[in-house]
Design an enzyme around this catalytic site. Structure first.
Site, PDB file in Angstrom:
ATOM      1  N   ASP A 139     -70.979  24.298  24.972  1.00 55.93           N
ATOM      2  CA  ASP A 139     -71.750  23.381  25.807  1.00 55.93           C
ATOM      3  C   ASP A 139     -71.290  21.945  25.603  1.00 55.93           C
ATOM      4  OD1 ASP A 139     -73.266  25.488  26.731  1.00 55.93           O
ATOM      5  OD2 ASP A 139     -74.843  25.219  25.234  1.00 55.93           O
ATOM      6  N   LYS A 140     -71.554  21.119  26.568  1.00 60.01           N
ATOM      7  CA  LYS A 140     -71.133  19.712  26.513  1.00 60.01           C
ATOM      8  C   LYS A 140     -71.539  19.061  25.195  1.00 60.01           C
ATOM      9  CE  LYS A 140     -72.133  15.218  28.632  1.00 60.01           C
ATOM     10  NZ  LYS A 140     -72.873  14.502  29.714  1.00 60.01           N
TER      11      LYS A 140
END
Length: 378
Positions: free
Chosen positions: A162-163
């Protein structure tokens, strides 16, 4: 009877014609059908193996003749497979996006050779271009770092973080390496260990074995749902604080947001998680943190060219390490406050509040032997 005619025409198309217009930018990727997919539809199997693409998009690719099984094009998403077959897919470019360009974005490269590279991704870096993030991604950085990656699907990216999750990722530099790494991920032989700070006091360790799928009403979220895909996360406690717990996690599967979803299902969402931590009651809020406190600290796999077992470790990033040290200091101050009730005035206040000498003790899986007793992936 128009549909049978289209099916026959597409099926009779020579193999070299499949996706010819897009092949130069999107070479074929080969996938092996797992044995536990026996009797399933080809679109269902592709949705499992290529989770980054929606099922509707994969169905379009099948009907366009971009999918071949054993060298034979198929155009019917309902076509069933029985395990062991080889699927070839020619990805089509996303018409909403401009072609990805190389961008000079700094990367922390942990290891690199002719077949693969391992990076330590910083929190805040989006892995793959998508809505609202068509540039400034890891993919753009990889194209600048290694020019040959423009000939490998998705610039060699075979899994994602995820970011706002930091840590280790492996990238394939050749099509052969990518195919082999995808196979290892399918067979669950790639070992991925994480450090996570969760809200509340979690004791001992255990395994969360619960299917993960799209949330029934909030379509941008994942959730534990009966119709989801099998997912298993092993965890153990590394250190406890006043209102939160540092744990180590080992993934046996790799579903979207798996750790975040599973820990929320336990009633202990990640500290700082803006999505899955908002609506959980009965647990302390924990300390403020600008992102989910999750770090991919260890990665193990078999080298696709040499067959050698390889493993890498990543130290906890500065923001998480600073938070952990703050929590430790709070615990020490609380303990001293309790002791001061029994010996008030006997100690010099400055001495009582002085920080202990030496550096903080390494956490969990950062040490040479730490993490070895985490459950292995199956």
């Amino acid at each position: 009877m128009e549909r049978p005619k289209r099916r026959k025409a597409a099926a009779d198309t020579p193999r070299r014609e499949i996706g010819r217009a897009d092949y130069s930018a999107n070479p074929r990727i080969a996938l092996s059908v797992p044995g536990d997919c026996s009797g399933q539809r080809v679109d269902q199997i592709l949705a499992r193996l290529l989770a980054q693409h929606s099922r509707s998009r994969l169905q379009v690719w099948i009907r366009e003749g971009r999918v071949a099984v054993g060298g034979t094009p198929i155009v019917e998403p309902r076509h069933k497979l029985w395990g062991g077959e080889t699927i070839e897919v020619v990805e089509a470019p996303d018409v909403r996006a401009e072609p990805s360009t190389a961008e000079n974005i700094p990367l922390h490269v942990v290891y690199e050779d002719d077949s693969l590279l391992v990076i330590d991704k910083a929190a805040g870096l989006v892995v793959h271009p998508g809505n609202g993030n068509w540039c400034g991604t890891l993919l753009n950085a990889l194209l600048h770092h290694t020019a040959q990656l423009d000939k490998v699907p998705r610039a060699g990216i075979v899994h994602r973080l995820d970011k706002d999750t930091s840590g280790l990722m492996v990238v394939a530099k050749t099509l052969a390496a990518q195919t082999d790494l995808v196979r290892q991920l399918q067979e669950r032989t790639v070992k991925r260990h994480y450090q996570a700070l969760v809200r509340g006091i979690l004791e001992g360790g255990g395994t969360v074995d619960a299917p993960v799928g799209r949330h029934p009403t909030l379509r941008t979220r994942m959730a534990v749902v009966p119709t989801g895909r099998p997912a298993r996360t092993h965890y153990r406690v590394l250190e406890s604080f006043i209102a939160c717990t540092l744990i180590g996690c080992a993934l046996e599967t790799g579903r979207t947001h798996q750790i975040r979803v599973h820990l929320t299902a336990l009633g202990h969402p990640l500290v700082g998680d803006p999505v899955y931590g908002r609506d959980v009651g009965g647990v302390t809020q924990g300390p403020r943190f600008p992102r989910q406190a999750l770090h991919a600290c260890r990665l193990s796999l078999t080298h696709p060219e040499t067959g050698k077992s390889m493993s890498w470790k990543s130290p906890m990033p500065d923001d998480m390490a600073s938070l952990i040290e703050t929590l430790r200091q709070q615990g020490r101050l609380l303990a001293r406050g309790v002791r001061a009730g029994d010996a008030r005035g006997d100690e010099d206040p400055g001495t009582r509040h002085a920080a202990p000498e030496g550096n903080p003790e390494p956490i969990g899986m950062n040490g040479d032997d730490s993490g070895d007793d985490l459950p292995d992936e199956q």
